[in-house]
Each structure stands twice: as C-alpha cells, then as structure tokens.
Design a protein around this motif. Sequence first.
Motif, short mmCIF file in Angstrom:
data_model
loop_
_atom_site.label_atom_id
_atom_site.label_comp_id
_atom_site.label_asym_id
_atom_site.label_seq_id
_atom_site.Cartn_x
_atom_site.Cartn_y
_atom_site.Cartn_z
N UNK A 1 7.90 10.99 -5.12
CA UNK A 1 8.70 10.54 -4.58
C UNK A 1 7.66 9.29 -3.53
N UNK A 2 6.86 8.68 -3.56
CA UNK A 2 6.54 7.92 -3.46
C UNK A 2 6.43 6.24 -3.62
N UNK A 3 7.89 5.81 -3.97
CA UNK A 3 7.37 4.37 -4.68
C UNK A 3 7.83 3.66 -3.59
N UNK A 4 8.87 3.76 -2.80
CA UNK A 4 9.31 3.52 -1.24
C UNK A 4 8.12 2.90 -0.70
N UNK A 5 7.14 3.64 -0.48
CA UNK A 5 5.08 3.20 -0.21
C UNK A 5 4.50 3.01 -0.71
N UNK A 6 4.47 3.52 -2.35
CA UNK A 6 3.54 2.41 -2.87
C UNK A 6 3.92 1.47 -3.60
N UNK A 7 4.73 1.39 -3.57
CA UNK A 7 5.56 -0.25 -4.47
C UNK A 7 6.62 -1.02 -3.34
N UNK A 8 7.21 -0.57 -2.58
CA UNK A 8 8.77 -1.31 -2.35
C UNK A 8 8.62 -2.10 -0.93
N UNK A 9 7.05 -1.27 -0.04
CA UNK A 9 6.54 -1.60 0.94
C UNK A 9 5.05 -1.69 1.43
N UNK A 10 4.59 -1.92 0.34
CA UNK A 10 3.39 -2.09 0.42
C UNK A 10 2.43 -3.06 0.81
N UNK A 11 2.30 -2.67 1.80
CA UNK A 11 1.43 -4.24 1.92
C UNK A 11 0.58 -4.86 1.54
N UNK A 12 1.14 -6.56 1.38
CA UNK A 12 0.17 -8.00 1.07
C UNK A 12 -0.67 -8.24 1.31
N UNK A 13 -1.57 -8.42 1.40
CA UNK A 13 -2.28 -9.47 1.91
C UNK A 13 -2.48 -11.26 1.46
N UNK A 14 -3.34 -11.54 2.02
CA UNK A 14 -3.26 -12.79 1.62
C UNK A 14 -5.31 -12.82 1.58
N UNK A 15 -6.21 -13.77 1.14
CA UNK A 15 -7.45 -13.87 0.67
C UNK A 15 -7.71 -13.68 2.00
#
Length: 385
Positions: A51-65
């Motif tokens: 029950x982790x996809x909300x956090x591991x996938x859908x709202x996970x932070x993505x960062x620029x270089x």
Amino acid sequence: MPLSLTEVRALVAQYPSPPVVGTVGSHSALDVADGAVTEGLSSLILAQAGRDATYTRYFRSVRAPDGTRTRGCVDDVWTFSKFADIVSPAAQERLRAAGVVLVPNRALSSYVPLSAIEDDLRVPIVGSRMMLRIEERSERENYYTLLERAGISTPRRIPGPDAIDRLAIVKLPHATRRLERGFFTVASPEAYRAKVERLVARGTIAPDDLATARIEEYVLGPVFNFNYFFSPLVPREEGLELLGVDERRESNLDGLVRLPAAQQLELNDSDRIPEYTVVGHGTLTVRESILEDVFRMGEKFVDAARAQYPPGIIGPFCLQTCIDRNGRPTVFDVAARIGGGTNVHLALGHPYGNALYRTAMSSGRRVALEIRNASEQGRLAEIVT
Ligand code: AMP
C-alpha cells in the motif's frame, strides 16, 4: 515505562537542524509531506509494502540536476512489511540516525500498538505522545472524560439500552474490520434489540462488543471537524489557531442520503441501515458568529490537556462536532493529533490558516513551520514528546 520527556529531549539535542519530517504512510501523510517540502524541509514516509504506491510512485519527489524539486513531495520512502515494524530496534536506530521526527497520525496509532508507541518508540514525536490513547473509547480515561473536565459539551451519555428514550447512536467497532465502525442508530429499547439482531446476522457487529459500546444521544446537525493548531513556542494567549474545517463522506450513509425517499424505500432491508466508513472529506467554513465559540472550545481543550497530560497538546488537533439548531457545537470525537480530513486543504491551505498567515497554510505546512521555527530557535525539545 513510558518514555520520559528528558530522554526524548536528549535525543533531539543530537539531531541535525532542521530534522527530517517523517510520518506513517496513510491518513494525512501527503499533507504532512507537502507541508514539509513547502517549508524547505525533507519528507520521509514510512509505508507498508503493498500500500505504498501513493508515496513510492505517484507523489515521489523528482529533482532537476541542480537538486530543485520539479514534481512530487515525498522525498524518501521506507517500506516495511507491516507498519508495526517501525518500532523494531533496527528501524528506530535508522530513524534516529537520519534525524527523523515523527508526526503522529491515526495510521501510527492504529497500526502500531499504543503501548509500543508510549514505552518503546525512542524517536521524537512532534505532538502529544501520551494523548494518543484518549481516542480509545474503551479506555477508562478517554476523550469524553477529558472533555467533561474541560467543560466542553459532549452528547449526553445513555447508560444502557433500556434507557434509550430518543434517537441514540451506539458506538462499537465493526465485527470483522476492527478499525472501522459498527455504529448504528436506534430510538427505543425495542428498536435496539431488533437492530442488534439484524446487524449481528449481517456480520456488521459482534455481540461481545455490545457490553462496552457507548450509547449516546444522536445530535441532529451537520458535522464540522475543527482543525486547530497549538504552538507552545509563543505566549499562551497566542498559542491557539484555527486553521480550517472539514466534513466527512461516509459510505454508505452518504449514498443513502443522496437518494430520494421513494428510492430509499426500494432498498433491500439490509441496505437501509447506514454504515459510517469514512471514504473522503469536504471542506467547510462555519458561520462567523459561531467562530468565537469554536475558539473558546479550543482554549478549554488546550488548558484541560495541559493539566491532565503535561506538557499537553502540541501541534495539530481536531475536535469533531455536530452543530445543533441553536448553533452550539457538541464534540462527539477528538483527534489529539493531525485530523484525518486535512488533505482537503493540501497545498491550497485552510481558509482560516490562510487568513492568519497571509499565505497558503495547510495543517501539514503549519506542522513543518513549527518544526522549522523550533529548529532555528534551538527549541526543538519544546515541541516533542
Ligand atoms: P466518529 O467515529 O466518532 O468519528 O464518528 C463517525 C460518525 O458518526 C461521525 O462522522 C458522525 O456522522 C456520526 N456521529 C458520531 N457521534 C454522533 C452523535 N453523537 N450524534 C450524531 N452523529 C454522530
């Protein structure tokens, strides 16, 4: 032995400034993560596998270089095979080493045994560790006894089924889904017996739970959940804030009330009895002339909590009320931690929080702001238990 304040304060003294904001991945975790990153802190979600996809996938932070976040608000996720493993010695060690403070929510207090949170979890909690237990209606000292001491109006308690003389709500857990409600309403002792029989047959309630069920007057009026915040970092008279108000969507109660009467009558007998499983939330404001009552109620709660559970309430808390035809809020439930409905204001802020802070102030952001302020002032010890 409950973890002492001295021990927790010694732990945060070793922490980096600012600490990492951690919370259990369910309930209001997104609001807390969103608030943390808005305030420039890092967020960590403690999730359960499956029950982790909300956090591991859908709202996970993505960062620029260059490190700036371009998407999402969940900086890190630690996944456990079950939530209760958060209190394992290895997980605790890892949390402390990473400088994590935990923001308690209902997922923490539902999935990790309360005695483990009180006695074994040697990780600082931003909030009121020893007040989490008051939510358990089966405890001798619970939110009702605290509200009574605070002088806050609660629904009249009905001593037993034979004393039911008006519409009453009977509060007990669901027979099988123990974290859900098996609540039902009745207006007479005869109706009680008939409904119990039907609900037991349907598998909604278990007879053993009836002895400890709370029976109380049903308050006729809309539900207003008041999301407050209390800061111990400022003088007492400035400490209480009202951030916002939410209401719930309860399946299948809300499904029932959306049907015209004629269609309600077409339902099968068993579908006519509403269940109170919360499935979502909406946002509300309250009539302005009621606001001062709401603040008075919050102040009384803060004072009573300080007297009974020192150091008292810290951070967000929620008083769940029905407002009757005289405009009087009656508290039927309390969350001595962030409420379950604060996601309604995620990123947009709460109406009253925004009016106060002149910027979008959600509950999650307000928690993070408190952590940041305390950290910058070298006062983290004052907001943890
Ligand atoms: P709770 O589990 O205490 O949050 O309550 C679940 C739901 O039951 C609430 O959202 C209300 O709709 C309803 N409820 C609980 N207590 C009362 C009451 N005394 N009068 C009317 N409705 C209530």
